[in-house]
Design a protein around this motif. Structure first.
Motif, PDB file in Angstrom:
ATOM      1  N   ASP A   1      -4.221  14.473  -9.836  1.00  0.00           N
ATOM      2  CA  ASP A   1      -4.150  14.598 -11.245  1.00  0.00           C
ATOM      3  C   ASP A   1      -5.820  15.122 -11.693  1.00  0.00           C
ATOM      4  N   ARG A   2      -6.658  14.541 -10.995  1.00  0.00           N
ATOM      5  CA  ARG A   2      -8.187  14.716 -11.440  1.00  0.00           C
ATOM      6  C   ARG A   2      -8.582  16.026 -10.957  1.00  0.00           C
TER       7      ARG A   2
ATOM      8  N   THR B   1      -5.675  -0.418 -10.085  1.00  0.00           N
ATOM      9  CA  THR B   1      -5.484   1.059 -10.509  1.00  0.00           C
ATOM     10  C   THR B   1      -4.435   1.446 -11.523  1.00  0.00           C
TER      11      THR B   1
ATOM     12  N   LYS C   1      -6.895  18.385 -13.036  1.00  0.00           N
ATOM     13  CA  LYS C   1      -7.757  18.819 -14.281  1.00  0.00           C
ATOM     14  C   LYS C   1      -8.890  19.420 -14.118  1.00  0.00           C
TER      15      LYS C   1
ATOM     16  N   ARG D   1      -4.227   4.263 -13.913  1.00  0.00           N
ATOM     17  CA  ARG D   1      -4.247   5.563 -13.807  1.00  0.00           C
ATOM     18  C   ARG D   1      -5.131   6.481 -14.274  1.00  0.00           C
TER      19      ARG D   1
ATOM     20  N   PHE E   1      -5.932  -2.764  -5.190  1.00  0.00           N
ATOM     21  CA  PHE E   1      -5.135  -1.261  -5.083  1.00  0.00           C
ATOM     22  C   PHE E   1      -3.939  -1.285  -6.158  1.00  0.00           C
ATOM     23  N   VAL E   2      -3.512  -2.458  -6.671  1.00  0.00           N
ATOM     24  CA  VAL E   2      -2.586  -2.039  -7.312  1.00  0.00           C
ATOM     25  C   VAL E   2      -2.761  -2.484  -8.944  1.00  0.00           C
TER      26      VAL E   2
ATOM     27  N   ILE F   1      -7.876   9.230 -15.573  1.00  0.00           N
ATOM     28  CA  ILE F   1      -8.667  10.523 -15.091  1.00  0.00           C
ATOM     29  C   ILE F   1     -10.201  10.020 -14.664  1.00  0.00           C
TER      30      ILE F   1
ATOM     31  N   LEU G   1       0.863  -1.263  -0.014  1.00  0.00           N
ATOM     32  CA  LEU G   1       0.071  -0.047  -0.051  1.00  0.00           C
ATOM     33  C   LEU G   1       0.874   1.352   0.038  1.00  0.00           C
TER      34      LEU G   1
ATOM     35  N   TYR H   1     -10.066   4.466  -0.306  1.00  0.00           N
ATOM     36  CA  TYR H   1      -8.960   5.500  -0.157  1.00  0.00           C
ATOM     37  C   TYR H   1      -9.556   6.729   0.491  1.00  0.00           C
TER      38      TYR H   1
ATOM     39  N   ARG I   1      -0.115   6.137  -5.794  1.00  0.00           N
ATOM     40  CA  ARG I   1      -0.857   6.041  -7.273  1.00  0.00           C
ATOM     41  C   ARG I   1      -1.892   6.539  -7.018  1.00  0.00           C
ATOM     42  N   ILE I   2      -2.964   6.206  -6.036  1.00  0.00           N
ATOM     43  CA  ILE I   2      -4.188   6.819  -5.962  1.00  0.00           C
ATOM     44  C   ILE I   2      -4.234   8.320  -5.561  1.00  0.00           C
ATOM     45  N   SER I   3      -3.274   8.599  -4.662  1.00  0.00           N
ATOM     46  CA  SER I   3      -3.133  10.071  -4.169  1.00  0.00           C
ATOM     47  C   SER I   3      -2.747  10.763  -5.683  1.00  0.00           C
TER      48      SER I   3
ATOM     49  N   GLU J   1     -10.497   4.039  -5.241  1.00  0.00           N
ATOM     50  CA  GLU J   1     -10.623   5.316  -4.703  1.00  0.00           C
ATOM     51  C   GLU J   1     -11.511   5.843  -3.613  1.00  0.00           C
TER      52      GLU J   1
ATOM     53  N   ILE K   1      -3.524   9.926  -8.794  1.00  0.00           N
ATOM     54  CA  ILE K   1      -4.820  10.007  -9.577  1.00  0.00           C
ATOM     55  C   ILE K   1      -5.442  11.023  -9.145  1.00  0.00           C
ATOM     56  N   LEU K   2      -5.803  10.914  -8.001  1.00  0.00           N
ATOM     57  CA  LEU K   2      -6.733  12.038  -7.316  1.00  0.00           C
ATOM     58  C   LEU K   2      -6.414  13.486  -7.361  1.00  0.00           C
TER      59      LEU K   2
ATOM     60  N   ILE L   1       3.337   1.430  -3.419  1.00  0.00           N
ATOM     61  CA  ILE L   1       2.775   1.534  -4.645  1.00  0.00           C
ATOM     62  C   ILE L   1       1.382   2.128  -4.741  1.00  0.00           C
ATOM     63  N   ALA L   2       0.396   1.476  -4.004  1.00  0.00           N
ATOM     64  CA  ALA L   2      -0.907   1.786  -4.224  1.00  0.00           C
ATOM     65  C   ALA L   2      -1.331   3.121  -3.790  1.00  0.00           C
ATOM     66  N   LEU L   3      -0.920   3.595  -2.631  1.00  0.00           N
ATOM     67  CA  LEU L   3      -1.134   4.766  -2.155  1.00  0.00           C
ATOM     68  C   LEU L   3      -0.754   6.123  -2.853  1.00  0.00           C
TER      69      LEU L   3
END
Lengths: 191, 79, 256
Positions: free
Chosen positions: A72-73, C56, A76, C59, C52-53, C61, A58, C74, A65-67, C71, A69-70, A61-63
């Motif tokens: 980025d969004r 996602t 945007k 990636r 989660f890996v 939008i 987590l 999270y 990446r997710i943060s 998400e 993405i968020l 890698i995961a966290l």
């Protein structure tokens, strides 16, 4: 209690349900598996392994990446909103310019129309004046000619009357003096 | 009556009695939910911010019922 | 009870599902023996990694379904940590998220038929709760030094009551890991055991005429309990996580 399988384990007397329940694993482990201390080390070891694995999966890698993405969004969305705002301002400006141009054009058109109208009016007035003048000239000429014709006609009438009077007198058998007849007719016509 | 049989009898009675604690936990959880609901109906705008508190309260009330369940299981299997 | 006459046909082993068994035969469970605990924890780790890996990896939008679930999870935990424990607790977010994911996936996977529920064991939840307890206490002392002890000294109470309250506060502080762990394990164990007891009544129709009534009822009860257990599985993970946040808040801001 005709218990065929667990006849040795069920020694608790009454309460057949509980006896049957307890009998099943009485041979292997007494009571709850949760309280079997001999399995604790195993469970704790594998739990720690699993937790460390999850933590690294987590957090490495995961966290991120997710943060990412968020973020980025969010970025945007923010930039898109800003762009939309800008476009809207542009549209408002364009509309204003359009309206201005429209008003200008209208004013121009009104001016042109007024000019054209004035020009036409002037032309018209000129033409009218010219036509009036022509008409007046023609009328004057006509009046002159009528006057002429009338004068001619009067002269002709006097002549005819004189000749007719001479003829009439001659028919009565008398020799008429032309001079006298003419004077008489003249007098008569005037009188 | 033999001693072992008497002990077993007492054990099962104890198990049954300790299960009564679950009723108390049920009332506690119901009380938490009921008061949350009546409060939420009076002031719905404040309700959403208090759901976390609701669950914490429910968890505390429920934990005591779980303790009585645990006592029952311990009596039954571990004593 | 009608079943008493026919109990030779019914098998009541509600606790058997919690037994720790070696995976590849043998009787002894050593510390490193691969057991069903190992198996189900590995499945939990794989599921978490999958969601989660793998979920996602795009990636995107505009998220795919699995990505939006990731998400959502999270955001859910992030908001919980921020709301309950405050902004400065966010650096412990990965730790709390690890706990939440492990518990929620273990609980849900444990609901599969034939599954082993790792979180139904005191050993597992005890380690989780003790880890939280020790971490939170350590954070409290590192952040606040000795003033962390003011957590137990209720300054808003009358002076005469304060020693009494301090004793109560200290007891309740040390009971925290106990209730924290037993709540989760007890909930999981109780639900699964109840389902198993109902399941034991289900084949009664094979042995007795009473089963015509009892069997549909027990199947209905299993279905209802299963639905409740799905809710409980999530709520207990939520409660464990939110209590962790509450304890963390106490450690970061002990002056209440």
């Amino acid at each position: 209690m005709a218990n065929t399988t667990h006849d040795t384990a069920a020694t608790l007397g009454h309460g057949a349900d509980h006896a049957a329940q307890a009998a099943g694993h009485a041979a292997q482990s007494a009571g709850m598996p949760q309280l079997d201390l001999s399995t604790f080390a195993n469970q704790i070891f594998w739990l720690v392994v699993a937790l460390i694995a999850i933590y690294f999966i987590l957090s490495r890698i995961a966290l991120p990446r997710i943060s990412g993405i968020l973020a980025d969004r969010q970025g945007k969305i923010t930039s898109d909103l800003a762009a939309a705002e800008e476009l809207k301002a542009k549209a408002v400006e364009a509309e204003k310019a359009y309206n201005e141009a429209l008003a200008n054009a209208r004013a121009q058109a009104a001016k042109i129309i007024a000019e054209a109208r004035a020009e036409i009016q002037a032309d018209l007035d000129k033409a009218m004046a010219k036509a009036d003048a022509e008409i007046a000239a023609k009328a004057a000429e006509s009046a002159k000619r009528i006057e002429e014709i009338r004068a001619n006609a009067a002269k002709t009438v006097a002549e005819v009357a004189r000749e007719a009077a001479v003829e009439i007198v001659a028919m009565f058998g008398a020799q008429a003096d032309e001079q006298a007849v003419a004077a008489a007719v003249e007098a008569r016509l005037k009188g | 009556m033999e001693l072992a049989a008497a002990a077993a009898l007492g054990k099962y009675i104890g198990v049954g009695l300790s299960c009564l604690g679950m009723g108390g936990a049920a009332m506690g959880v119901g009380n938490v939910a009921a008061n949350y609901l009546s409060g939420a109906l009076r002031n719905p705008s404040a309700a959403a911010s208090q759901t976390a508190t609701l669950f914490i309260g429910m968890a505390f009330a429920e934990a005591l019922g779980i303790f009585s369940f645990l006592v029952a299981l311990l009596l039954m299997f571990a004593v | 009870m009608a079943t008493e006459d026919h109990s030779e046909g019914l098998v009541f082993h509600p606790m058997d599902q919690f037994m720790v068994k070696p995976l590849f035969g043998g009787d002894t469970v050593g510390m490193l023996t691969p057991t069903n605990v190992t198996l189900w924890m590995a499945i939990t780790v794989l599921c978490i990694a999958g969601l989660f890996v793998f979920g996602t990896r795009g990636r995107a939008i505009v998220p795919s379904r699995t990505q939006s679930i990731a998400e959502l999870a999270y955001g859910f935990v992030h908001k919980m940590v921020e709301d309950v424990a405050g902004k400065d607790a966010l650096k412990f977010f990965p730790y709390i998220f690890t706990l939440f994911c492990f518990i929620v996936f273990s609980n849900m996977l444990g609901l599969l038929p034939k599954a082993f529920t790792t979180t139904s064991h005191i050993a597992v939840t005890g380690v989780l709760a003790l880890a939280v307890f020790i971490t939170v206490t350590a954070i409290g002392f590192i952040k606040n030094g000795a003033s962390f002890l003011s957590l137990f000294w209720v300054s808003s109470a009358p002076l005469a009551l304060r020693p009494v309250l301090a004793v109560i506060e200290i007891i309740s502080y040390f009971v925290r890991p106990v209730s924290h762990s037993i709540r989760l394990a007890g909930n999981m164990m109780a639900g699964h055991a109840v389902i198993k007891v109902f399941a034991a009544f289900a084949p009664l129709v094979l042995f007795s005429a009473v089963g015509v009534v009892v069997t549909p009822l027990s199947i209905l009860a299993i279905t209802a309990m299963y639905g409740l257990e799905v809710v409980v599985a999530f709520i207990q993970a939520y409660v464990f996580t939110i209590l962790t946040c509450v304890y963390l808040k106490d450690a970061l801001h002990p002056h209440h």
